[in-house]
Write a protein that holds these residues in place. Structure first.
Motif, PDB file in Angstrom:
ATOM      1  N   PRO A  68     -11.124  12.497  10.601  1.00 13.99           N
ATOM      2  CA  PRO A  68     -11.693  12.156   9.288  1.00 13.99           C
ATOM      3  C   PRO A  68     -11.068  10.883   8.718  1.00 13.99           C
ATOM      4  O   PRO A  68      -9.990  10.467   9.148  1.00 13.99           O
ATOM      5  CB  PRO A  68     -11.317  13.363   8.411  1.00 13.99           C
ATOM      6  N   ASN A  69     -11.731  10.321   7.747  1.00 16.21           N
ATOM      7  CA  ASN A  69     -11.193   9.138   7.060  1.00 16.21           C
ATOM      8  C   ASN A  69      -9.831   9.438   6.464  1.00 16.21           C
ATOM      9  O   ASN A  69      -9.597  10.520   5.950  1.00 16.21           O
ATOM     10  CB  ASN A  69     -12.134   8.715   5.923  1.00 16.21           C
ATOM     11  N   GLY A  70      -8.968   8.481   6.536  1.00 17.32           N
ATOM     12  CA  GLY A  70      -7.649   8.636   5.919  1.00 17.32           C
ATOM     13  C   GLY A  70      -6.648   9.374   6.791  1.00 17.32           C
ATOM     14  O   GLY A  70      -5.537   9.665   6.348  1.00 17.32           O
ATOM     15  N   SER A  71      -7.029   9.665   8.041  1.00 15.19           N
ATOM     16  CA  SER A  71      -6.121  10.416   8.927  1.00 15.19           C
ATOM     17  C   SER A  71      -4.956   9.584   9.428  1.00 15.19           C
ATOM     18  O   SER A  71      -3.920  10.121   9.810  1.00 15.19           O
ATOM     19  CB  SER A  71      -6.887  10.917  10.149  1.00 15.19           C
ATOM     20  N   GLY A  72      -5.163   8.276   9.498  1.00 14.01           N
ATOM     21  CA  GLY A  72      -4.108   7.395  10.012  1.00 14.01           C
ATOM     22  C   GLY A  72      -4.520   6.644  11.266  1.00 14.01           C
ATOM     23  O   GLY A  72      -3.678   6.020  11.926  1.00 14.01           O
ATOM     24  N   LYS A  73      -5.793   6.643  11.604  1.00 13.33           N
ATOM     25  CA  LYS A  73      -6.258   5.995  12.838  1.00 13.33           C
ATOM     26  C   LYS A  73      -6.016   4.477  12.795  1.00 13.33           C
ATOM     27  O   LYS A  73      -5.468   3.895  13.732  1.00 13.33           O
ATOM     28  CB  LYS A  73      -7.766   6.273  13.060  1.00 13.33           C
ATOM     29  N   SER A  74      -6.435   3.850  11.693  1.00 12.79           N
ATOM     30  CA  SER A  74      -6.222   2.402  11.579  1.00 12.79           C
ATOM     31  C   SER A  74      -4.741   2.066  11.482  1.00 12.79           C
ATOM     32  O   SER A  74      -4.288   1.034  11.973  1.00 12.79           O
ATOM     33  CB  SER A  74      -6.952   1.840  10.357  1.00 12.79           C
ATOM     34  N   THR A  75      -3.996   2.950  10.849  1.00 15.51           N
ATOM     35  CA  THR A  75      -2.553   2.728  10.754  1.00 15.51           C
ATOM     36  C   THR A  75      -1.941   2.721  12.149  1.00 15.51           C
ATOM     37  O   THR A  75      -1.137   1.835  12.475  1.00 15.51           O
ATOM     38  CB  THR A  75      -1.903   3.820   9.881  1.00 15.51           C
ATOM     39  N   GLN A  92     -10.968  -3.193  12.516  1.00 13.26           N
ATOM     40  CA  GLN A  92     -12.033  -2.485  11.802  1.00 13.26           C
ATOM     41  C   GLN A  92     -12.711  -3.446  10.817  1.00 13.26           C
ATOM     42  O   GLN A  92     -13.925  -3.433  10.675  1.00 13.26           O
ATOM     43  CB  GLN A  92     -11.450  -1.275  11.050  1.00 13.26           C
ATOM     44  N   ILE A 137       2.606   8.161   6.847  1.00 16.49           N
ATOM     45  CA  ILE A 137       1.210   8.180   7.288  1.00 16.49           C
ATOM     46  C   ILE A 137       1.114   8.748   8.700  1.00 16.49           C
ATOM     47  O   ILE A 137       0.274   9.597   8.979  1.00 16.49           O
ATOM     48  CB  ILE A 137       0.597   6.759   7.284  1.00 16.49           C
ATOM     49  N   ILE A 150       4.284   3.823   4.873  1.00 12.35           N
ATOM     50  CA  ILE A 150       3.935   2.621   4.128  1.00 12.35           C
ATOM     51  C   ILE A 150       4.228   2.920   2.671  1.00 12.35           C
ATOM     52  O   ILE A 150       3.813   3.961   2.145  1.00 12.35           O
ATOM     53  CB  ILE A 150       2.476   2.188   4.382  1.00 12.35           C
ATOM     54  N   GLU A 151       4.981   2.050   2.072  1.00  7.12           N
ATOM     55  CA  GLU A 151       5.404   2.231   0.680  1.00  7.12           C
ATOM     56  C   GLU A 151       5.873   3.662   0.415  1.00  7.12           C
ATOM     57  O   GLU A 151       5.375   4.348  -0.479  1.00  7.12           O
ATOM     58  CB  GLU A 151       4.270   1.847  -0.272  1.00  7.12           C
ATOM     59  N   LYS A 173       5.320   6.300   1.754  1.00  6.83           N
ATOM     60  CA  LYS A 173       4.418   7.413   2.060  1.00  6.83           C
ATOM     61  C   LYS A 173       4.302   7.547   3.576  1.00  6.83           C
ATOM     62  O   LYS A 173       3.955   6.579   4.264  1.00  6.83           O
ATOM     63  CB  LYS A 173       3.047   7.111   1.440  1.00  6.83           C
TER      64      LYS A 173
HETATM   65  N1  ADP Z   1      -1.523  -0.592   2.587  1.00 11.07           N
HETATM   66  C1  ADP Z   1      -1.512   0.717   2.289  1.00 11.07           C
HETATM   67  N2  ADP Z   1      -0.791   1.150   1.223  1.00 11.07           N
HETATM   68  C2  ADP Z   1      -0.776   2.469   0.906  1.00 11.07           C
HETATM   69  N3  ADP Z   1      -1.444   3.423   1.583  1.00 11.07           N
HETATM   70  C3  ADP Z   1      -2.156   3.036   2.646  1.00 11.07           C
HETATM   71  C4  ADP Z   1      -2.237   1.681   3.059  1.00 11.07           C
HETATM   72  N4  ADP Z   1      -3.031   1.599   4.147  1.00 11.07           N
HETATM   73  C5  ADP Z   1      -3.427   2.876   4.403  1.00 11.07           C
HETATM   74  N5  ADP Z   1      -2.912   3.742   3.513  1.00 11.07           N
HETATM   75  C6  ADP Z   1      -3.109   5.174   3.467  1.00 11.07           C
HETATM   76  O1  ADP Z   1      -2.820   5.684   4.743  1.00 11.07           O
HETATM   77  C7  ADP Z   1      -3.694   6.722   5.079  1.00 11.07           C
HETATM   78  C8  ADP Z   1      -4.325   6.444   6.437  1.00 11.07           C
HETATM   79  O2  ADP Z   1      -5.157   5.315   6.349  1.00 11.07           O
HETATM   80  P1  ADP Z   1      -5.899   4.744   7.611  1.00 11.07           P
HETATM   81  O3  ADP Z   1      -4.915   4.566   8.701  1.00 11.07           O
HETATM   82  O4  ADP Z   1      -6.663   3.559   7.192  1.00 11.07           O
HETATM   83  O5  ADP Z   1      -6.884   5.933   7.976  1.00 11.07           O
HETATM   84  P2  ADP Z   1      -8.185   5.968   8.907  1.00 11.07           P
HETATM   85  O6  ADP Z   1      -8.249   4.701   9.665  1.00 11.07           O
HETATM   86  O7  ADP Z   1      -7.956   7.160   9.759  1.00 11.07           O
HETATM   87  O8  ADP Z   1      -9.327   6.173   7.996  1.00 11.07           O
HETATM   88  C9  ADP Z   1      -4.697   6.851   3.957  1.00 11.07           C
HETATM   89  O9  ADP Z   1      -4.298   7.890   3.119  1.00 11.07           O
HETATM   90  C10 ADP Z   1      -4.564   5.543   3.246  1.00 11.07           C
HETATM   91  O10 ADP Z   1      -4.841   5.684   1.888  1.00 11.07           O
END
Ligand code: ADP
Ligand code: MG
Lengths: 248, 438
Positions: free
Chosen positions: A35-42, A85, A16, A11-12, A14
């Protein structure tokens, strides 16, 4: 049911997701922790087809068909369901109208007869009772002004009504008290059968006491660094993630 | 044929004035004062704060003609059957180019004591009431209306009485020439505990750049309850200028709904005076503009007494190069403790060239009050679209649902069921047909 092979997403610019491999069979429940920020929601969003991600590598097969080229609505009609979420508030859009449109879109796609207003109401009211949602929700705009717990139960209501073959629940347990947690878990267990599968994303072992997973995966920094059975969730509860991350 | 008198703006309106003064001689002092005031002020310009975003140039740059006569002869009943709300059981007062049409109007069995009539037929009884609420307003358009109004509605609901059915005020414009101007005047008095529903429709049959200038005064006495639905659906060349002046008594409830769908330029001045405690005043509006249309709502809500609620909800949908203006001034006087004032203005911009000027203005002189305001200007919510698509709706259906929801927020506040349904359908068919959603 679901086969994810070496999935990489950015994403952008980066990265993930850095190469996810996951195979889910019919009748299975998989838990994804991390942990938070791992990429689960992604991962959940990419499966549901949200725009804005650059899929740089890998494949995702649903019942043998590559779904990465499908639009979100086509995936939904094929049986993918994402419990958000953060469910979106949609002021002005009546819940009944929304849900009936969604249900009928999916039914039409499956070659089933569309539900008329009467039959729809009968069905939805029965399901709402199971989820202990007050009937007045049907008159209110989608998620607008709902409490956190109500929004999550509303996701489960939608899942129940759409009867998906693959449900991905993204932290549906977060912010729920123990009673609400049980209601949500019961909702998931009720739709569970040998022809569908669920992926449950959670931080907490306690949900997994109610929705018993066949497999538990730890997602960290865009990769699955550990997979195991339900005892892995207990280990994580006890020891946290550090011991895994150090080894990763 | 309509006979009209050509006049230069603020220049030679003498002939037209002479002709107009024959309508209700008892109105002469009001008219003369209005004419004098207008001659002094001329039209407002964008140098004035209240008109900063809305230029009257499209109106003032064309020759101005007072429509001293009605185009009634050109019409037949069939036209009325096609307009909104005509299929409902309402009493109708029909005005053509500002002149009352006895033939097309229909007033039935309202309860004894209730008056539903045209204003001109009652000039001698009510002459001292006209201008009571609008008189202090400096707006030159009111002065112009004072001088030139021809007719309008006179609705009087005595204490403890209710209108037996909604009253529909139909204002039709037959103007065929640019610059033709009609001036209407409405007076509504709801005495204590009176109730009623009033619909006000403004429609043009021609496509001229003609103007409608309407002033409405409504007096709601203690405990009265009025629902007032205004539909402005004039041709896209029209100029629609309106002002509403309301004075509310103790525990009065007033729900005013403004649907601004038509006109090249529309301006609604809403002036609400919350004079006594316990009032509930709602201003609720929807504007939908395209092409080079401009829709302006400019309101002043004066909280002059404690424990009053006022709510303003305005949603706009803007296409093409069209423009929306929302100006909401809330004044909370020192004695108006426990005021609950809420203001929201949401705009959906569906083209890069469309613009909105939204300006909240809170002036609060009491300390125990709750005042909130919020404004949004944006596109359809992308997260909401994804949410709907993730439930199986295609993009178009998702957009439609969101737009329907956006208009529904406003439409749903109409209390009268049949009117709400009709407006819902009207707004929706407008979105579908005119804006090519299907
Ligand atoms: N729209 C976005 N733009 C930039 N970075 C993003 C975006 N959405 C998520 N991220 C980054 O992607 C990583 C994974 O996020 P996320 O999938 O929400 O993690 P989790 O659900 O495991 O907490 C994080 O570092 C977050 O900051
Ligand atoms: Mg997350």
């Amino acid at each position: 049911m679901l086969e994810i092979k070496n999935l990489k997403a950015r994403i952008e610019e980066k990265e993930i997701l850095k190469g996810i491999n996951l195979s889910v069979n019919n009748g299975e429940v998989h838990a994804i922790m991390g942990p938070n920020g791992s990429g689960k929601s992604t991962l959940a969003s990419v499966l549901a087809g949200r725009e804005g991600y650059d899929i740089t590598d890998g494949e995702v097969f649903l019942r043998g068909n590559d779904i990465l080229e499908l639009s979100p609505e086509e995936r939904a009609r094929e049986g993918v369901f994402l419990a958000f979420q953060y469910p979106v508030e949609i002021p002005g859009v009546n819940s009944t109208y929304f849900l009936r449109s969604a249900v009928n879109q999916v039914r039409k796609h499956r070659g089933e007869e569309e539900l008329d207003a009467m039959n729809f109401l009968k069905l939805v009211k029965a399901k709402m009772k199971e989820l202990e949602l007050a009937e007045e929700f049907l008159k209110r705009p989608v998620n607008a002004g709902f409490s956190g717990g109500e929004k999550k139960r509303n996701e489960i209501l939608q899942m129940t009504m759409l009867n998906p073959s693959l449900a991905v629940l993204d932290e549906t347990d977060s912010g729920l008290d123990i009673d609400a947690l049980r209601i949500v878990a019961d909702g998931v267990n009720r739709i569970k059968n040998q022809n569908n599968a669920q992926i449950v994303i959670t931080h907490y072992q306690r949900l997994l006491d109610y929705i018993v997973p066949d497999f538990v995966h730890v997602l960290y920094d865009g990769r699955i660094i550990k997979s195991g059975d339900k005892t892995l969730a207990h280990d994580l509860e006890e020891k946290g993630y550090d011991w895994l991350i150090k080894n990763a | 044929m309509s006979s009209t008198t050509v006049i230069e703006l603020a220049n030679d309106i003498t002939n037209a004035f002479a002709e107009i003064t024959r309508i209700g001689p008892s109105m002469l002092p009001l008219r003369q004062a209005g004419l004098d005031r207008f001659k002094r002020s001329g039209f407002p310009t964008t140098n004035e704060e209240d008109w900063r975003f809305t230029s009257l140039k499209p109106f003032t740059e064309i020759p101005f003609e007072i429509m001293t006569d009605s185009g009634e002869q050109l019409l037949d009943q069939a036209i009325l059957d096609e307009i909104a709300f005509s299929q409902h059981d309402t009493d109708n007062l029909v005005f053509i180019d500002g002149h009352f049409s006895d033939q097309l109007s229909q007033i039935s069995d309202q309860p004894e004591g209730v008056t539903v009539s045209n204003l001109a037929s009652a000039f001698d009884i009510i002459d001292n009431k006209i201008g009571l609420l609008s008189g202090k307003d400096e707006n030159p358009l009111i002065a112009l209306n004072d001088a030139f109004f021809t007719d309008g509605a006179w609705i009087h609901i005595p204490a403890n009485h209710s209108l037996s059915k909604p009253v529909h005020l139909v204002f039709l414009s037959t103007a065929k020439k640019d610059g033709q101007a009609s001036h209407s005047r409405n007076l509504i008095i709801a005495e204590s505990n009176a109730k009623g529903t009033i619909i006000e429709s403004h429609i043009s049959l021609g496509h001229a750049a003609a103007s409608t200038n309407v002033v409405t005064e409504s007096q709601l006495e203690d405990g009265s309850n009025l629902e007032h639905i205004k539909l402005q659906d004039q041709s896209p060349q029209s100029i629609h200028l309106a002002s509403l002046h309301s004075n509310l008594g103790k525990e009065a409830r007033y729900a005013f709904h403004s649907f601004a769908l038509g006109a090249q330029l529309s301006r609604n001045n809403l002036r609400m005076n919350l004079a006594k405690p316990g009032i509930d005043c709602m201003l609720n509006g929807l504007y939908m503009t395209r092409g080079s249309q401009l829709a302006d709502h400019h309101m002043i809500v004066n909280h002059a007494a404690p424990h009053c609620d006022s709510h303003e909800y305005f949603n706009g949908i803007l296409y093409d190069q069209s423009r929306g203006v929302f100006h909401g001034r809330i004044l909370v006087q020192p004695e108006a403790q426990k005021t609950d004032a809420k203001q929201t203005n949401k705009n959906l911009i569906l083209s890069e060239e469309a613009t909105v000027n939204t300006k909240p203005q809170l002036e609060i002189y009491a300390d125990d009050v709750k005042c909130t305001h919020g404004a949004t200007i944006g596109e359809l919510d992308k997260d909401a679209i994804f949410y709907l698509r993730a439930r199986g709706l295609d993009t178009k259906a998702a957009q439609q649902m969101l737009m329907h929801g956006f208009t529904g927020e406003i439409v749903d506040r109409i209390q009268h069921n049949a009117i709400r349904e009709e407006l819902n359908e009207l707004v929706w068919s407008r979105l579908e047909n005119e804006h090519n959603l299907n």
